[in-house]
Design an enzyme around this catalytic site. Structure first.
Site, PDB file in Angstrom:
ATOM      1  N   LYS A 158     -15.839 -37.601 -32.174  1.00  0.00           N
ATOM      2  CA  LYS A 158     -14.592 -37.436 -32.935  1.00  0.00           C
ATOM      3  C   LYS A 158     -13.460 -38.279 -32.353  1.00  0.00           C
ATOM      4  O   LYS A 158     -12.770 -38.984 -33.070  1.00  0.00           O
ATOM      5  CB  LYS A 158     -14.108 -35.971 -32.913  1.00  0.00           C
ATOM      6  CG  LYS A 158     -15.017 -34.974 -33.568  1.00  0.00           C
ATOM      7  CD  LYS A 158     -14.321 -33.607 -33.652  1.00  0.00           C
ATOM      8  CE  LYS A 158     -13.991 -32.990 -32.298  1.00  0.00           C
ATOM      9  NZ  LYS A 158     -15.167 -32.498 -31.558  1.00  0.00           N
ATOM     10  N   ARG A 188      -9.949 -25.603 -35.507  1.00  0.00           N
ATOM     11  CA  ARG A 188     -11.212 -25.236 -34.872  1.00  0.00           C
ATOM     12  C   ARG A 188     -11.623 -23.811 -35.202  1.00  0.00           C
ATOM     13  O   ARG A 188     -12.664 -23.358 -34.728  1.00  0.00           O
ATOM     14  CB  ARG A 188     -11.046 -25.340 -33.363  1.00  0.00           C
ATOM     15  CG  ARG A 188     -11.858 -26.435 -32.694  1.00  0.00           C
ATOM     16  CD  ARG A 188     -11.568 -26.357 -31.207  1.00  0.00           C
ATOM     17  NE  ARG A 188     -12.516 -27.083 -30.429  1.00  0.00           N
ATOM     18  CZ  ARG A 188     -12.328 -28.341 -29.988  1.00  0.00           C
ATOM     19  NH1 ARG A 188     -11.226 -28.984 -30.291  1.00  0.00           N
ATOM     20  NH2 ARG A 188     -13.232 -28.916 -29.248  1.00  0.00           N
ATOM     21  N   ARG A 207     -20.801 -38.299 -19.916  1.00  0.00           N
ATOM     22  CA  ARG A 207     -19.343 -38.366 -19.854  1.00  0.00           C
ATOM     23  C   ARG A 207     -18.831 -37.672 -18.585  1.00  0.00           C
ATOM     24  O   ARG A 207     -17.871 -38.120 -17.966  1.00  0.00           O
ATOM     25  CB  ARG A 207     -18.738 -37.702 -21.099  1.00  0.00           C
ATOM     26  CG  ARG A 207     -17.224 -37.786 -21.130  1.00  0.00           C
ATOM     27  CD  ARG A 207     -16.651 -37.389 -22.467  1.00  0.00           C
ATOM     28  NE  ARG A 207     -16.545 -35.952 -22.622  1.00  0.00           N
ATOM     29  CZ  ARG A 207     -16.176 -35.352 -23.747  1.00  0.00           C
ATOM     30  NH1 ARG A 207     -15.917 -36.051 -24.826  1.00  0.00           N
ATOM     31  NH2 ARG A 207     -16.085 -34.045 -23.810  1.00  0.00           N
ATOM     32  N   ARG A 240     -14.668 -34.875 -16.476  1.00  0.00           N
ATOM     33  CA  ARG A 240     -13.952 -33.781 -17.131  1.00  0.00           C
ATOM     34  C   ARG A 240     -14.491 -32.440 -16.672  1.00  0.00           C
ATOM     35  O   ARG A 240     -15.701 -32.223 -16.651  1.00  0.00           O
ATOM     36  CB  ARG A 240     -14.114 -33.907 -18.653  1.00  0.00           C
ATOM     37  CG  ARG A 240     -12.799 -34.188 -19.334  1.00  0.00           C
ATOM     38  CD  ARG A 240     -12.982 -34.369 -20.803  1.00  0.00           C
ATOM     39  NE  ARG A 240     -13.311 -33.133 -21.496  1.00  0.00           N
ATOM     40  CZ  ARG A 240     -13.311 -33.024 -22.820  1.00  0.00           C
ATOM     41  NH1 ARG A 240     -12.998 -34.049 -23.553  1.00  0.00           N
ATOM     42  NH2 ARG A 240     -13.621 -31.876 -23.381  1.00  0.00           N
ATOM     43  N   ARG A 300     -19.582 -24.288 -25.021  1.00  0.00           N
ATOM     44  CA  ARG A 300     -18.754 -24.953 -26.031  1.00  0.00           C
ATOM     45  C   ARG A 300     -19.531 -25.156 -27.333  1.00  0.00           C
ATOM     46  O   ARG A 300     -18.971 -25.054 -28.423  1.00  0.00           O
ATOM     47  CB  ARG A 300     -18.230 -26.297 -25.502  1.00  0.00           C
ATOM     48  CG  ARG A 300     -17.005 -26.108 -24.591  1.00  0.00           C
ATOM     49  CD  ARG A 300     -16.804 -27.245 -23.629  1.00  0.00           C
ATOM     50  NE  ARG A 300     -16.556 -28.513 -24.269  1.00  0.00           N
ATOM     51  CZ  ARG A 300     -16.887 -29.692 -23.745  1.00  0.00           C
ATOM     52  NH1 ARG A 300     -17.508 -29.752 -22.576  1.00  0.00           N
ATOM     53  NH2 ARG A 300     -16.614 -30.790 -24.386  1.00  0.00           N
TER      54      ARG A 300
HETATM   55  P1  ADP Z   1     -14.518 -31.283 -27.199  1.00  0.00           P
HETATM   56  O1  ADP Z   1     -14.409 -31.639 -28.641  1.00  0.00           O
HETATM   57  O2  ADP Z   1     -15.296 -32.293 -26.421  1.00  0.00           O
HETATM   58  O3  ADP Z   1     -14.955 -29.876 -26.936  1.00  0.00           O
HETATM   59  P2  ADP Z   1     -11.610 -31.358 -26.890  1.00  0.00           P
HETATM   60  O4  ADP Z   1     -11.046 -32.390 -26.007  1.00  0.00           O
HETATM   61  O5  ADP Z   1     -11.368 -31.476 -28.351  1.00  0.00           O
HETATM   62  O6  ADP Z   1     -13.126 -31.346 -26.512  1.00  0.00           O
HETATM   63  O7  ADP Z   1     -11.121 -29.906 -26.426  1.00  0.00           O
HETATM   64  C1  ADP Z   1     -11.274 -29.443 -25.108  1.00  0.00           C
HETATM   65  C2  ADP Z   1     -10.926 -27.953 -25.008  1.00  0.00           C
HETATM   66  O8  ADP Z   1      -9.555 -27.747 -25.412  1.00  0.00           O
HETATM   67  C3  ADP Z   1     -11.723 -27.019 -25.900  1.00  0.00           C
HETATM   68  O9  ADP Z   1     -12.955 -26.650 -25.345  1.00  0.00           O
HETATM   69  C4  ADP Z   1     -10.749 -25.834 -26.038  1.00  0.00           C
HETATM   70  O10 ADP Z   1     -10.748 -25.028 -24.888  1.00  0.00           O
HETATM   71  C5  ADP Z   1      -9.403 -26.510 -26.110  1.00  0.00           C
HETATM   72  N1  ADP Z   1      -8.989 -26.795 -27.510  1.00  0.00           N
HETATM   73  C6  ADP Z   1      -8.841 -28.027 -28.069  1.00  0.00           C
HETATM   74  N2  ADP Z   1      -8.470 -27.917 -29.357  1.00  0.00           N
HETATM   75  C7  ADP Z   1      -8.387 -26.588 -29.621  1.00  0.00           C
HETATM   76  C8  ADP Z   1      -8.079 -25.810 -30.787  1.00  0.00           C
HETATM   77  N3  ADP Z   1      -7.776 -26.392 -31.954  1.00  0.00           N
HETATM   78  N4  ADP Z   1      -8.100 -24.459 -30.675  1.00  0.00           N
HETATM   79  C9  ADP Z   1      -8.398 -23.860 -29.530  1.00  0.00           C
HETATM   80  N5  ADP Z   1      -8.712 -24.515 -28.410  1.00  0.00           N
HETATM   81  C10 ADP Z   1      -8.721 -25.866 -28.440  1.00  0.00           C
END
Ligand code: ADP
Length: 186
Positions: free
Chosen positions: A13, A88, A127, A133, A144
């Protein structure tokens, strides 16, 4: 052009959203990036979000909805946007719809990157080695993915029912996926 990138963690994404935003000259907003920066800076938001993120859980809806609302109200998204990592959950998708309607805006397309679990785990472990990370360890990755299935997958149906869903095969080179994403955005 107001787009949403949907897909499991590691589906690409972020990579695709950055490229597409450049090409379309719209704002790219990654909630993951915003949260990681908040954690780094030690802001109130960061302090509240940190624990959830390191466990692979979602940050509570009200925190994240407040953050997006501020961007919409602040007119930061008026030239068009690509949201990456938001919404999400179903309540987040509902709230976004409400906020946009209030400002006479709407979603043009929700682009779903389709990638299988095994590919995701391989990509995220890689990654972890490169970027380090904190949430890319195998246990947290699995959590996740579970959270994605339970809480995020249902919004695919939400956008499908609004006839804006476009599914893209995400298991290909970044360039080939980008070609498909660009076509899907039209
Ligand atoms: P990925 O898509 O690789 O899981 P992101 O960088 O999009 O990683 O998000 C990392 C973390 O940030 C998520 O696992 C969550 O804890 C938090 N997060 C990001 N966006 C949201 C959201 N819209 N609602 C709730 N938590 C979020």
């Amino acid at each position: 052009m107001n787009l949403i990138m949907l897909g499991p963690p590691g589906s690409g994404k972020g990579t695709q959203a950055v490229r597409l935003a450049k090409e379309l000259n719209v704002t790219h907003l990654s909630t993951g990036d915003v949260l990681r920066e908040a954690v780094k800076q030690g802001t109130e938001l960061g302090k509240k979000a940190e624990g959830f993120m390191s466990r692979g859980e979602l940050v509570p809806d009200d925190l994240i909805i407040g953050l997006i609302e501020a961007k919409v109200e602040g007119k930061e998204l008026t030239k068009g946007f690509i949201l990456d990592g938001f919404p999400r959950t179903v309540p987040q998708a509902d709230s976004l719809d409400e906020m946009l309607t209030k400002h006479s805006m709407s979603i043009s397309k929700a682009i779903l990157l389709d990638v299988g679990d095994e590919t995701i785990i391989t990509r995220l472990k890689k990654r972890a080695e490169i970027e380090g990370r904190a949430d890319d360890t195998e246990d947290v990755i699995r959590r996740r993915l579970e959270v994605y299935r339970e809480q995020t997958q249902p919004i695919v149906q939400f956008y499908k029912s609004k006839s804006v869903l476009a599914k893209v095969q995400g298991e290909d080179t970044p360039d080939n996926v980008f070609t498909a994403v660009r076509n899907a955005a039209k």
